[in-house]
Design a protein around this motif. Structure first.
Motif, PDB file in Angstrom:
ATOM      1  N   ASP A   7       0.830  -1.204   0.000  1.00  0.00           N
ATOM      2  CA  ASP A   7       0.000   0.000   0.000  1.00  0.00           C
ATOM      3  C   ASP A   7       0.863   1.251   0.000  1.00  0.00           C
ATOM      4  OD1 ASP A   7      -2.224  -1.577   0.037  1.00  0.00           O
ATOM      5  OD2 ASP A   7      -2.676  -1.308   2.161  1.00  0.00           O
ATOM      6  N   MET A   8       1.925   1.245   0.794  1.00  0.00           N
ATOM      7  CA  MET A   8       2.810   2.408   0.871  1.00  0.00           C
ATOM      8  C   MET A   8       3.513   2.652  -0.465  1.00  0.00           C
ATOM      9  SD  MET A   8       2.301   3.788   3.698  1.00  0.00           S
ATOM     10  CE  MET A   8       3.608   4.998   3.679  1.00  0.00           C
ATOM     11  N   ARG A   9       3.883   1.576  -1.154  1.00  0.00           N
ATOM     12  CA  ARG A   9       4.524   1.719  -2.471  1.00  0.00           C
ATOM     13  C   ARG A   9       3.545   2.309  -3.484  1.00  0.00           C
ATOM     14  NH1 ARG A   9       7.167  -3.321  -1.384  1.00  0.00           N
ATOM     15  NH2 ARG A   9       5.616  -4.424  -2.596  1.00  0.00           N
ATOM     16  N   VAL A  10       2.289   1.859  -3.428  1.00  0.00           N
ATOM     17  CA  VAL A  10       1.253   2.381  -4.331  1.00  0.00           C
ATOM     18  C   VAL A  10       1.066   3.872  -4.074  1.00  0.00           C
ATOM     19  CG1 VAL A  10      -1.236   2.343  -4.843  1.00  0.00           C
ATOM     20  CG2 VAL A  10       0.042   0.195  -4.658  1.00  0.00           C
ATOM     21  N   ILE A  11       0.933   4.248  -2.806  1.00  0.00           N
ATOM     22  CA  ILE A  11       0.754   5.657  -2.436  1.00  0.00           C
ATOM     23  C   ILE A  11       1.946   6.479  -2.886  1.00  0.00           C
ATOM     24  CG2 ILE A  11       0.629   7.260  -0.474  1.00  0.00           C
ATOM     25  CD1 ILE A  11      -1.020   5.003   0.969  1.00  0.00           C
ATOM     26  N   ARG A  12       3.162   5.943  -2.672  1.00  0.00           N
ATOM     27  CA  ARG A  12       4.384   6.661  -3.063  1.00  0.00           C
ATOM     28  C   ARG A  12       4.437   6.864  -4.579  1.00  0.00           C
ATOM     29  NH1 ARG A  12       9.413   5.527  -4.867  1.00  0.00           N
ATOM     30  NH2 ARG A  12      11.077   6.934  -4.232  1.00  0.00           N
ATOM     31  N   SER A  13       4.145   5.808  -5.340  1.00  0.00           N
ATOM     32  CA  SER A  13       4.176   5.901  -6.809  1.00  0.00           C
ATOM     33  C   SER A  13       3.152   6.919  -7.312  1.00  0.00           C
ATOM     34  CB  SER A  13       3.892   4.538  -7.452  1.00  0.00           C
ATOM     35  OG  SER A  13       4.916   3.629  -7.155  1.00  0.00           O
ATOM     36  N   ARG A  14       1.949   6.852  -6.773  1.00  0.00           N
ATOM     37  CA  ARG A  14       0.894   7.778  -7.202  1.00  0.00           C
ATOM     38  C   ARG A  14       1.238   9.224  -6.830  1.00  0.00           C
ATOM     39  NH1 ARG A  14      -4.777   5.749  -8.137  1.00  0.00           N
ATOM     40  NH2 ARG A  14      -4.470   3.613  -8.798  1.00  0.00           N
ATOM     41  N   THR A  15       1.841   9.398  -5.668  1.00  0.00           N
ATOM     42  CA  THR A  15       2.242  10.745  -5.238  1.00  0.00           C
ATOM     43  C   THR A  15       3.321  11.291  -6.164  1.00  0.00           C
ATOM     44  OG1 THR A  15       1.687  10.239  -2.941  1.00  0.00           O
ATOM     45  CG2 THR A  15       3.159  12.109  -3.306  1.00  0.00           C
ATOM     46  N   LEU A  16       4.291  10.456  -6.515  1.00  0.00           N
ATOM     47  CA  LEU A  16       5.357  10.869  -7.440  1.00  0.00           C
ATOM     48  C   LEU A  16       4.772  11.295  -8.787  1.00  0.00           C
ATOM     49  CD1 LEU A  16       8.101   8.160  -6.748  1.00  0.00           C
ATOM     50  CD2 LEU A  16       8.299  10.617  -6.291  1.00  0.00           C
ATOM     51  N   HIS A  52      -0.850   1.629 -12.748  1.00  0.00           N
ATOM     52  CA  HIS A  52      -1.799   2.449 -11.986  1.00  0.00           C
ATOM     53  C   HIS A  52      -2.846   3.140 -12.851  1.00  0.00           C
ATOM     54  CE1 HIS A  52       0.498   2.059  -8.252  1.00  0.00           C
ATOM     55  NE2 HIS A  52       1.580   2.160  -9.011  1.00  0.00           N
ATOM     56  N   TYR A  53      -2.472   3.503 -14.095  1.00  0.00           N
ATOM     57  CA  TYR A  53      -3.373   4.317 -14.926  1.00  0.00           C
ATOM     58  C   TYR A  53      -3.430   3.779 -16.352  1.00  0.00           C
ATOM     59  CZ  TYR A  53      -2.573   7.473 -11.024  1.00  0.00           C
ATOM     60  OH  TYR A  53      -2.470   8.002  -9.764  1.00  0.00           O
ATOM     61  N   LYS A  54      -4.597   3.934 -16.982  1.00  0.00           N
ATOM     62  CA  LYS A  54      -4.762   3.499 -18.375  1.00  0.00           C
ATOM     63  C   LYS A  54      -4.017   4.413 -19.327  1.00  0.00           C
ATOM     64  CE  LYS A  54      -9.171   3.600 -17.840  1.00  0.00           C
ATOM     65  NZ  LYS A  54     -10.619   3.618 -17.961  1.00  0.00           N
ATOM     66  N   ASP A  55      -4.062   5.713 -19.027  1.00  0.00           N
ATOM     67  CA  ASP A  55      -3.415   6.706 -19.875  1.00  0.00           C
ATOM     68  C   ASP A  55      -3.261   7.996 -19.078  1.00  0.00           C
ATOM     69  OD1 ASP A  55      -5.983   7.900 -19.867  1.00  0.00           O
ATOM     70  OD2 ASP A  55      -6.524   6.997 -21.788  1.00  0.00           O
ATOM     71  N   ILE A  56      -2.738   9.016 -19.707  1.00  0.00           N
ATOM     72  CA  ILE A  56      -2.476  10.282 -19.018  1.00  0.00           C
ATOM     73  C   ILE A  56      -3.777  10.950 -18.562  1.00  0.00           C
ATOM     74  CG2 ILE A  56      -2.480  11.967 -20.922  1.00  0.00           C
ATOM     75  CD1 ILE A  56       0.436  11.620 -18.522  1.00  0.00           C
ATOM     76  N   PHE A  57      -4.850  10.734 -19.319  1.00  0.00           N
ATOM     77  CA  PHE A  57      -6.139  11.329 -18.964  1.00  0.00           C
ATOM     78  C   PHE A  57      -6.722  10.667 -17.717  1.00  0.00           C
ATOM     79  CE2 PHE A  57      -5.708  11.580 -23.636  1.00  0.00           C
ATOM     80  CZ  PHE A  57      -5.456  12.941 -23.711  1.00  0.00           C
ATOM     81  N   HIS A  58      -6.494   9.364 -17.598  1.00  0.00           N
ATOM     82  CA  HIS A  58      -6.947   8.645 -16.404  1.00  0.00           C
ATOM     83  C   HIS A  58      -6.224   9.183 -15.169  1.00  0.00           C
ATOM     84  CE1 HIS A  58      -7.201   4.622 -14.046  1.00  0.00           C
ATOM     85  NE2 HIS A  58      -8.243   5.386 -13.761  1.00  0.00           N
ATOM     86  N   LEU A  59      -4.928   9.456 -15.296  1.00  0.00           N
ATOM     87  CA  LEU A  59      -4.168  10.058 -14.185  1.00  0.00           C
ATOM     88  C   LEU A  59      -4.785  11.403 -13.798  1.00  0.00           C
ATOM     89  CD1 LEU A  59      -1.762  10.652 -12.258  1.00  0.00           C
ATOM     90  CD2 LEU A  59      -0.458  11.353 -14.276  1.00  0.00           C
ATOM     91  N   ILE A  60      -5.073  12.241 -14.782  1.00  0.00           N
ATOM     92  CA  ILE A  60      -5.661  13.556 -14.509  1.00  0.00           C
ATOM     93  C   ILE A  60      -6.991  13.404 -13.764  1.00  0.00           C
ATOM     94  CG2 ILE A  60      -6.739  15.576 -15.611  1.00  0.00           C
ATOM     95  CD1 ILE A  60      -4.513  15.332 -17.774  1.00  0.00           C
ATOM     96  N   GLU A  61      -7.821  12.475 -14.241  1.00  0.00           N
ATOM     97  CA  GLU A  61      -9.131  12.266 -13.625  1.00  0.00           C
ATOM     98  C   GLU A  61      -9.027  11.795 -12.177  1.00  0.00           C
ATOM     99  OE1 GLU A  61     -11.164   9.553 -16.222  1.00  0.00           O
ATOM    100  OE2 GLU A  61     -11.230  11.020 -17.850  1.00  0.00           O
ATOM    101  N   GLU A  62      -7.947  11.080 -11.868  1.00  0.00           N
ATOM    102  CA  GLU A  62      -7.785  10.521 -10.527  1.00  0.00           C
ATOM    103  C   GLU A  62      -7.064  11.459  -9.553  1.00  0.00           C
ATOM    104  OE1 GLU A  62      -8.938   7.507  -9.284  1.00  0.00           O
ATOM    105  OE2 GLU A  62     -10.096   7.511 -11.146  1.00  0.00           O
ATOM    106  N   THR A  63      -6.593  12.602 -10.026  1.00  0.00           N
ATOM    107  CA  THR A  63      -5.879  13.512  -9.124  1.00  0.00           C
ATOM    108  C   THR A  63      -6.816  14.013  -8.026  1.00  0.00           C
ATOM    109  OG1 THR A  63      -6.406  15.481 -10.435  1.00  0.00           O
ATOM    110  CG2 THR A  63      -4.299  14.360 -10.931  1.00  0.00           C
ATOM    111  N   SER A  64      -6.219  14.425  -6.937  1.00  0.00           N
ATOM    112  CA  SER A  64      -7.016  14.961  -5.832  1.00  0.00           C
ATOM    113  C   SER A  64      -7.752  16.232  -6.272  1.00  0.00           C
ATOM    114  CB  SER A  64      -6.126  15.249  -4.625  1.00  0.00           C
ATOM    115  OG  SER A  64      -5.088  16.152  -4.973  1.00  0.00           O
ATOM    116  N   PHE A  65      -7.200  16.967  -7.241  1.00  0.00           N
ATOM    117  CA  PHE A  65      -7.838  18.197  -7.728  1.00  0.00           C
ATOM    118  C   PHE A  65      -9.161  17.899  -8.441  1.00  0.00           C
ATOM    119  CE2 PHE A  65      -3.315  19.374  -7.608  1.00  0.00           C
ATOM    120  CZ  PHE A  65      -3.397  20.439  -6.722  1.00  0.00           C
ATOM    121  N   ILE A  66      -9.127  16.925  -9.356  1.00  0.00           N
ATOM    122  CA  ILE A  66     -10.346  16.574 -10.094  1.00  0.00           C
ATOM    123  C   ILE A  66     -11.353  15.917  -9.161  1.00  0.00           C
ATOM    124  CG2 ILE A  66     -11.319  15.108 -11.914  1.00  0.00           C
ATOM    125  CD1 ILE A  66      -9.938  17.489 -13.106  1.00  0.00           C
ATOM    126  N   GLN A  67     -10.888  15.018  -8.316  1.00  0.00           N
ATOM    127  CA  GLN A  67     -11.796  14.371  -7.370  1.00  0.00           C
ATOM    128  C   GLN A  67     -12.427  15.402  -6.435  1.00  0.00           C
ATOM    129  OE1 GLN A  67     -12.805  11.130  -7.681  1.00  0.00           O
ATOM    130  NE2 GLN A  67     -11.598  11.365  -9.544  1.00  0.00           N
TER     131      GLN A  67
END
Length: 196
Positions: A7-16, A52-67
Motif C-alpha cells: 500500500d505504501m509503495r502504491v501511495i508513493r508511486s501515485r504521489t510521485l 496504476h493508470y490506463k493513460d495520461i487522462f486517467h491520471l488527470i481524472e484521478e488527481t485529488s484536484f479533479i476528485q
C-alpha cells in the motif's frame, strides 16, 4: 506487514506521478504532458505508470484536484436552483465550485487551456456535464435517454465553455460573479423550462 508495504509503495508511486503532473503543467503546460515526460520527472518506469493508470487522462481524472472538483460540483438540483430566493444572485453550490477552481487555478488553467488535447476536453466536458446534471429528469415527450443525453451534452459544453473563457481571460472577474452569470444562464436555458 507485506500488504501495508505494498500500500505504501502504491501511495508513493501515485504521489510521485501526481507531483510530476503538477510540475509539468506549471512549467510546460498541457502540451508538455506525455507519459514519457511524466515518467522521467517522476523517476519511474512506464510499466509502473501503466500499472496504476490506463493513460495520461486517467491520471488527470484521478488527481485529488479533479476528485475534489467533482465532490464540490454536486449534482445541481434544478428545482432548488430555479426556486432559490435570490433570483439575481448565484446559486451557492455553483459559487462554491468556482471558488474551488479559483483556489486551484494553476492546475485547472492548464486543463481548460484552448490548446488542450481534444480527448481531454471531451472527458472534462463529460465529467462536468454528467456530474452537474445527473439528476436531470428525462422528458416524457421525447425519447428519454436521447433527450437527456442531448441536454447533458448541451449543458456540459456550455459549462465547459464558460470555465474555459474565465481562465482564458485570467479570471478577470471574481468566482462569485462568474457563478452568478452561470446561474442566470441555467435559469434562462429554454430546454429546462418545462423540467422543473
Amino acid at each position: 506487514m507485506i500488504e501495508n508495504s505494498t500500500d505504501m509503495r502504491v501511495i508513493r508511486s501515485r504521489t510521485l506521478m501526481e507531483n510530476a503532473l503538477l510540475y509539468i503543467l506549471e512549467k510546460e503546460g498541457i502540451k508538455g504532458l506525455t507519459v514519457k515526460n511524466l515518467c522521467e520527472i517522476a523517476g519511474i518506469n512506464r510499466g509502473t505508470f501503466y500499472l496504476h493508470y490506463k493513460d495520461i487522462f486517467h491520471l488527470i481524472e484521478e488527481t485529488s484536484f479533479i476528485q475534489g472538483l467533482l465532490s464540490v460540483f454536486e449534482p445541481i438540483n434544478l428545482q432548488e436552483l430555479m426556486q432559490h430566493p435570490d433570483h439575481q444572485g448565484a446559486y451557492p453550490p455553483i459559487t462554491k465550485a468556482f471558488q474551488y477552481l479559483h483556489k486551484h487555478a494553476s492546475f485547472f488553467k492548464a486543463l481548460f487551456h484552448s490548446g488542450a488535447p481534444a480527448e481531454l476536453r471531451e472527458r472534462l466536458q463529460y465529467l462536468v456535464g454528467t456530474r452537474l446534471y445527473e439528476n436531470l429528469k428525462p422528458d416524457q415527450t421525447y425519447n428519454e435517454s436521447l433527450f437527456s443525453d442531448y441536454v447533458i451534452a448541451y449543458l456540459g459544453n456550455a459549462q465547459f465553455g464558460i470555465i474555459q473563457h474565465w481562465f482564458k481571460t485570467d479570471r478577470a472577474i471574481p468566482p462569485e460573479d462568474i457563478a452568478k452569470i452561470l446561474t442566470l444562464y441555467i435559469r434562462k436555458t429554454p430546454c429546462l423550462d418545462h423540467k422543473v
